[in-house]
Every structure is written in C-alpha cells, then in structure tokens.
Design an enzyme around this catalytic site. Structure first.
Site, short mmCIF file in Angstrom:
data_model
loop_
_atom_site.label_atom_id
_atom_site.label_comp_id
_atom_site.label_asym_id
_atom_site.label_seq_id
_atom_site.Cartn_x
_atom_site.Cartn_y
_atom_site.Cartn_z
N LYS A 158 0.83 -1.21 0.00
CA LYS A 158 0.00 0.00 0.00
C LYS A 158 0.86 1.25 0.00
CE LYS A 158 -4.19 -1.82 0.57
NZ LYS A 158 -5.28 -1.56 -0.37
N ASP A 185 -0.49 -1.15 -4.70
CA ASP A 185 -1.81 -0.52 -4.61
C ASP A 185 -1.69 0.92 -4.12
OD1 ASP A 185 -4.46 0.08 -4.52
OD2 ASP A 185 -5.02 -1.48 -3.07
N GLU A 212 -2.25 -1.14 -8.96
CA GLU A 212 -3.68 -1.06 -8.74
C GLU A 212 -4.13 0.38 -8.50
OE1 GLU A 212 -4.85 -4.05 -5.96
OE2 GLU A 212 -6.69 -3.00 -5.43
N ASP A 237 -9.64 -0.73 -9.45
CA ASP A 237 -10.31 -1.14 -8.21
C ASP A 237 -11.44 -0.15 -7.89
OD1 ASP A 237 -11.15 -2.01 -5.76
OD2 ASP A 237 -9.28 -1.65 -4.69
N LYS A 261 -14.81 -6.90 -5.79
CA LYS A 261 -15.08 -7.08 -4.36
C LYS A 261 -16.58 -7.18 -4.16
CE LYS A 261 -11.08 -4.36 -2.94
NZ LYS A 261 -10.62 -3.03 -2.55
MG LIG Z 1 -7.23 -1.58 -3.99
#
Ligand SMILES: [Mg+2]
Length: 343
Positions: A158, A185, A212, A237, A261
């Site tokens: 991240k 990400d 991402e 995403d 998701k």
């Molecule tokens: Mg993500």
C-alpha cells in the site's frame, strides 16, 4: 421457503496490527452481521463492513438500509427477495450482506451444497496475498520481510501520495525480496504524472506484477493513458463497482485487470456476473475484499475457488489480520495457503 425476519448485530474483531492505506487507518474489523430467518426455521448469515471511504457506507447507514429492506423482503420467496434487493436503492455493502445470506438459503432450499451451487470441482489450495500497510520505508521493509519469512510470497503493498517514498520502498523491496511478487496498490493517491514517474524509475519492473488504481476512480481517461504506456498490468479497483463499470473499462481499454469485491458490486450474485463477463472477455481479475468478517470472507472464498481460471490474484487476507483465526469458515488458512476444511 419465505423470508420471515432479519436480525442484526454489530460485531468487532481486533486486528493484530493497524491496517493503513492512503485512504484510512483501521484497528478493528467492524461490521454488521445479519441473520436472515425463513418461515421454516432455516437461517443464514451475511456481513457488511463499513468502508465509508470506498462505498460511502457507515455501520449506521448499513443498519438503516437493512431496517428498510426488512419489511420489503418479509414474506417474499428467495427469488422475489433477490429481485427486490437488487432493485432497492441502498448501498452496495448492505446489499452484499443480504445477497450472500440469500445464496446460502437458496442452497438450503435446494438441499444442495455451496460447492455444488458454485460448481467447484477443483479444490486444490489457493494462495492469498498479504497486505503490507503504508508506513516508513523501514517499517514496510520489515513487515514485508517478516511476511516473506512466514511463506507469504504475494505482497500487496500500500502506498500513499508520496511518490518518492513509493519508488524508494519498491526499489528496496525488489532488491531485498527479489522472489516475492509485488502487487502495488496506490488507492487513487497518485497523479498521472507521478504514476509515469514511478513506472520509469522502476524500469526493470522485475517482480512488480501489477499496479492497482494509481489515479482517482473517476479519472478513466488518465487511467487509459497510463495503461497504454505501462508494461506492468494496470488494475481497476475503486473505478469498478458494477458490471456496467467493468463493461466501460473494457470498451475504453482503461485498465488491463479488474479488482472485484463483493462489497462494491452488491453481493455474490453480482460478483458472479462480473466474473462471467471477465471470463468472456478474457480479462484477468483480482478477487479482493475490505477488512471483513469471517462469514463474508467465507462466501467470497467460494467465488475464488469457482472462478480460479479468471482470478489471477486473491486478496482475502482479513482472517490473517485478526488477532485469532476465526472458526466460522469452511476454509483453513495455513499462512497464505487456503484450503477447504475436511468435511
Ligand atoms: Mg485496492
């Protein structure tokens, strides 16, 4: 079988360490758990976490949505309930909680099993990634190395808006963990220019498997230009909630891959529609999650096994972040390896 009632509780599971991204810092997996009860006494659970930064829902708006759905669904057959639910105007996570309970009730009604419902033939184990939270270069390296030592070779890293930090950290990670696979990400934190700078700086690309959502969810034109220039696959995403979003991304060639998701798209049945579409367009996917409860991760794992041909990466590490492994699941986590529990 008709729906009689929906009961609701608020649940909380402590995380081992705080989860930090460009958007938020989380200390607990907090979620609403519902129990959909039918007139014959059958019941099933669903869960929805609050991810205001992503779906716009809080625990109180999810609660409110469920309270609104309750009288609408009461007395309905499962088939009617699916259609009422997905026509309702409530948030996607609240819908997902109800949808996953309805799927399980359908399986009970048909005297079937979830494995049969999802058509799962291949039960060989899958690997989840593990998230490396945003932090200093040193702390991210330390966390990544510890995870790698524990057998986690897929690292979801991240980053925030500091692109110099992202470049330095990635360079260190590729140098020190050359055999790890890095899933980068940015959670929308980068500009187009910063993303291109990152790509140029990481010229060798080595073990970076994808990047991402570098730019904002609405910046599809910028995402498309980045995708065209990048030799690393770009994954959408936050830009992808619904099947319509997926279709637009493919039409525009705005990204190479989807992150699907259940909480974004409004449930298991909706995720299946996107996965079917991805399969038909030969688009590879990541199956992701929020910081979720065990029942919603459990249902998402059935998708992971059912669509293993379309899903290249599984980002279902919530149970690994809990202080203690949950008992509610049909699956076993041994490090990053996920397998069906012996029946
Ligand atoms: Mg993500």
């Amino acid at each position: 079988m008709k729906i009689a009632d929906i009961a609701l509780t608020q649940e909380k599971i402590k995380l081992k360490v705080p989860f930090v991204t460009a958007l938020r810092e989380v200390h607990f997996a907090e979620f609403i758990r519902i129990k959909v009860i039918c007139d014959d006494g059958s019941f099933a659970y669903g869960e929805a976490p609050a991810t205001k930064a992503i779906t716009g829902e809080t625990l109180s708006t999810i609660t409110q949505s469920i309270q609104e759905l309750r009288p609408l669904l009461s007395g309905q057959s499962l088939q009617e309930a699916f259609s009422t639910l997905h026509q309702a105007s409530c948030g996607s996570s609240a819908k997902a909680a109800v949808d996953m309970a309805l799927v399980q009730l359908q399986v009970i009604e048909q005297k079937s099993s979830l494995k049969e419902y999802f058509g799962i033939a291949d039960v060989s184990p899958l690997q989840t990634d593990i998230t490396i939270s945003l932090g200093s270069v040193e702390s991210m390296l330390r966390e990544a190395k510890a995870a790698y030592r524990d057998g986690m070779t897929l690292l979801k890293v991240k980053f925030g808006s500091d692109i110099a930090h992202a470049i330095t950290t990635t360079q260190q990670l590729t140098k020190e963990l050359p055999k790890a696979t890095l899933l980068i990400d940015a959670n929308q934190a980068w500009s187009e220019e910063a993303t291109l700078r990152y790509l140029t700086a990481l010229d060798a690309k080595r073990n970076i498997a994808l990047i991402e959502q570098p730019v904002g969810a609405k910046e599809l034109a910028a995402l498309k230009r980045i995708t065209a220039k990048s030799s690393v696959p770009i994954l959408a995403d936050e830009a992808l909630f619904s099947l319509e979003d997926a279709q637009e991304i493919v039409a525009m060639q705005a990204a190479d891959m989807f992150n699907i998701k259940v909480m974004k798209c409004g449930g298991i049945t909706k995720a299946m529609e996107i996965l079917e579409y991805a399969r038909s367009k030969n688009v590879k996917c990541m199956l992701g999650s929020m910081i979720e409860g065990p029942y919603s991760i459990n249902m998402t794992l059935y998708l992971a096994f059912a669509y293993r041909d379309v899903i290249s990466y599984i980002d279902l590490d919530s149970p690994l972040l809990y202080e203690a492994l949950p008992r509610e699941m049909d699956f076993l986590y041994e490090g990053a390896t996920i397998s069906f529990k012996a029946q």
